[in-house]
Design a protein around this motif. Sequence first.
Motif, mmCIF file in Angstrom:
data_model
loop_
_atom_site.group_PDB
_atom_site.id
_atom_site.type_symbol
_atom_site.label_atom_id
_atom_site.label_comp_id
_atom_site.label_asym_id
_atom_site.label_seq_id
_atom_site.Cartn_x
_atom_site.Cartn_y
_atom_site.Cartn_z
ATOM 1 N N ALA A 43 0.863 -1.191 0.000
ATOM 2 C CA ALA A 43 0.000 0.000 0.000
ATOM 3 C C ALA A 43 0.895 1.235 0.000
ATOM 4 O O ALA A 43 1.735 1.403 0.892
ATOM 5 N N LEU A 44 0.701 2.081 -1.010
ATOM 6 C CA LEU A 44 1.582 3.216 -1.239
ATOM 7 C C LEU A 44 0.749 4.430 -1.609
ATOM 8 O O LEU A 44 -0.055 4.378 -2.535
ATOM 9 N N GLY A 45 0.929 5.530 -0.888
ATOM 10 C CA GLY A 45 0.194 6.744 -1.209
ATOM 11 C C GLY A 45 1.117 7.908 -1.500
ATOM 12 O O GLY A 45 2.287 7.900 -1.133
ATOM 13 N N ASP A 46 0.587 8.919 -2.195
ATOM 14 C CA ASP A 46 1.283 10.205 -2.349
ATOM 15 C C ASP A 46 2.663 10.010 -2.961
ATOM 16 O O ASP A 46 3.650 10.546 -2.477
ATOM 17 N N TRP A 47 2.681 9.257 -4.046
ATOM 18 C CA TRP A 47 3.953 8.831 -4.646
ATOM 19 C C TRP A 47 4.264 9.576 -5.949
ATOM 20 O O TRP A 47 5.234 9.274 -6.622
ATOM 21 N N GLY A 48 3.445 10.604 -6.265
ATOM 22 C CA GLY A 48 3.387 11.128 -7.627
ATOM 23 C C GLY A 48 4.450 12.057 -8.163
ATOM 24 O O GLY A 48 4.129 12.959 -8.941
ATOM 25 N N GLY A 49 5.715 11.912 -7.795
ATOM 26 C CA GLY A 49 6.788 12.638 -8.472
ATOM 27 C C GLY A 49 6.647 14.143 -8.481
ATOM 28 O O GLY A 49 6.118 14.758 -7.548
ATOM 29 N N LEU A 50 7.116 14.766 -9.553
ATOM 30 C CA LEU A 50 7.103 16.220 -9.709
ATOM 31 C C LEU A 50 6.727 16.582 -11.142
ATOM 32 O O LEU A 50 7.017 15.810 -12.051
ATOM 33 N N PRO A 51 6.125 17.771 -11.357
ATOM 34 C CA PRO A 51 5.703 18.139 -12.713
ATOM 35 C C PRO A 51 6.833 18.716 -13.575
ATOM 36 O O PRO A 51 6.589 19.188 -14.676
ATOM 37 N N ASP A 84 -2.929 10.848 -5.072
ATOM 38 C CA ASP A 84 -1.867 11.808 -5.380
ATOM 39 C C ASP A 84 -0.801 11.088 -6.205
ATOM 40 O O ASP A 84 0.371 11.010 -5.838
ATOM 41 N N ASN A 85 -1.291 10.566 -7.335
ATOM 42 C CA ASN A 85 -0.468 9.780 -8.233
ATOM 43 C C ASN A 85 0.419 10.665 -9.095
ATOM 44 O O ASN A 85 1.438 10.202 -9.592
ATOM 45 N N PHE A 86 0.000 11.932 -9.281
ATOM 46 C CA PHE A 86 0.807 12.868 -10.075
ATOM 47 C C PHE A 86 0.721 14.254 -9.457
ATOM 48 O O PHE A 86 -0.343 14.871 -9.460
ATOM 49 N N TYR A 87 1.841 14.705 -8.895
ATOM 50 C CA TYR A 87 1.899 16.078 -8.365
ATOM 51 C C TYR A 87 2.210 17.027 -9.511
ATOM 52 O O TYR A 87 2.879 16.662 -10.460
ATOM 53 N N TYR A 88 1.727 18.338 -9.443
ATOM 54 C CA TYR A 88 0.841 18.840 -8.386
ATOM 55 C C TYR A 88 -0.592 18.926 -8.877
ATOM 56 O O TYR A 88 -1.500 19.154 -8.113
ATOM 57 N N LYS A 89 -0.747 18.756 -10.192
ATOM 58 C CA LYS A 89 -2.089 18.930 -10.760
ATOM 59 C C LYS A 89 -2.493 17.768 -11.641
ATOM 60 O O LYS A 89 -3.044 17.949 -12.732
ATOM 61 N N ALA A 120 -8.001 8.008 -6.806
ATOM 62 C CA ALA A 120 -7.571 9.391 -7.040
ATOM 63 C C ALA A 120 -7.453 10.180 -5.741
ATOM 64 O O ALA A 120 -8.258 10.016 -4.824
ATOM 65 N N GLY A 121 -6.447 11.051 -5.688
ATOM 66 C CA GLY A 121 -6.273 11.968 -4.564
ATOM 67 C C GLY A 121 -6.632 13.391 -4.963
ATOM 68 O O GLY A 121 -7.049 13.642 -6.104
ATOM 69 N N ASN A 122 -6.481 14.321 -4.036
ATOM 70 C CA ASN A 122 -6.853 15.708 -4.314
ATOM 71 C C ASN A 122 -6.026 16.315 -5.442
ATOM 72 O O ASN A 122 -6.538 17.069 -6.263
ATOM 73 N N HIS A 123 -4.725 15.960 -5.515
ATOM 74 C CA HIS A 123 -3.899 16.515 -6.599
ATOM 75 C C HIS A 123 -4.313 15.936 -7.955
ATOM 76 O O HIS A 123 -4.209 16.623 -8.976
ATOM 77 N N ASP A 124 -4.771 14.692 -7.962
ATOM 78 C CA ASP A 124 -5.259 14.097 -9.213
ATOM 79 C C ASP A 124 -6.510 14.820 -9.695
ATOM 80 O O ASP A 124 -6.709 15.038 -10.890
ATOM 81 N N HIS A 125 -7.351 15.214 -8.746
ATOM 82 C CA HIS A 125 -8.590 15.915 -9.091
ATOM 83 C C HIS A 125 -8.328 17.348 -9.553
ATOM 84 O O HIS A 125 -9.216 17.982 -10.126
ATOM 85 N N ALA A 126 -7.122 17.853 -9.329
ATOM 86 C CA ALA A 126 -6.775 19.169 -9.867
ATOM 87 C C ALA A 126 -6.525 19.064 -11.370
ATOM 88 O O ALA A 126 -6.448 20.068 -12.073
ATOM 89 N N GLY A 127 -6.393 17.822 -11.862
ATOM 90 C CA GLY A 127 -6.244 17.587 -13.307
ATOM 91 C C GLY A 127 -7.425 16.781 -13.803
ATOM 92 O O GLY A 127 -8.554 16.981 -13.363
#
Length: 336
Positions: A43-51, A84-89, A120-127
């Motif tokens: 189980a892994l969360g908030d792993w989404g790198g940088l844009p 939060d698979n992809f930061y930040y958006k 999906a996390g909150n940052h995913d929903h920003a995209g």
Amino acid sequence: ILKMAVSLLAILMAGVSMVSCFPMAFQDLEDHSTNRTSIRFLALGDWGGLPYPPYITAVQKTTAREMSRVAEQMGADFVLALGDNFYYKGVKSVDSPRFQDTFESVYTAKSLQIPWFVLAGNHDHAGNVKAQIDYSHRSDRWRFPSYYYELNFRIPNTGKTLTIIMLDTVQLCGNSLDYEDEKPRGPLLEGEANRQLEWLQERLARSKADFLLVAGHYPVWSVSEHGPTECLLHRLRPLLIKYKATAYLCGHDHNLQYIEESDVGYVVSGAGNFLDPDVRHWNHVPKGTVKFFTGQASTLGGFVHAEVTKNQMFLTFVQAKGTSLYRTVLTQRDLN
């Protein structure tokens, strides 16, 4: 006309029964060795790198390396990706290079070429979350069939079952703008939130699974920066207790936590990309419920390894620099 009406009715009925039984399909486990008696996952969360280049962080890289080692040594049938698979958006489209830069080219080990069940996390929903769902058709291991869904597994050679319900807590509670320390302010679409909640309640009420897990991005309980999510305390926690969920898994706060309250285990695994030692909400969870916490930079990141056996579930909290920090055991549901 009557004949046509009857055949139309038959088709409709078949459709209805398909819809209601579809979630009950059991997932196939890739490893068919005959003597195995457990299911194992990470189980892994908030792993989404940088844009921006290099599109990953040092923490993500070290955590990926340790995940591959643990998957190889302790075994892993799949990964739960807790948002939060992809930061930040998030991503804009299914053709986004971020799928390659932040996912495919990071978790390259053979032991991680297993299904990744995504929410999906909150940052995913920003995209564009729909683009992430659509990516399921492009990748062999990326499994994201819809915003929320149910997974069912047979624990090999035991006659026991495991159900994991994957939620979209952003649709349920609203988005939060992290940099403004925003709490979710309520759902964007009330109807959509209620629909998900009704679906969840129906799935929980019906579940006869020996182990029942619920996963979402926002925490129910957390001692860290974001703290407990009011909306989930109000809407989700009573259901977890009522229907005897084994555990709730989430991310959002960038650390590892284990909290036990009202016979439900609360797992925060949000240390896949950044680390945060913040404990400002320590007194906002019931006294004595926090069993474990770490967010120290020296751990280099972390995740959780779970093993579900005939009548127990073992959770191991692993730091990226290569040792397990905490281990706990949960028992199967007592449905009598």
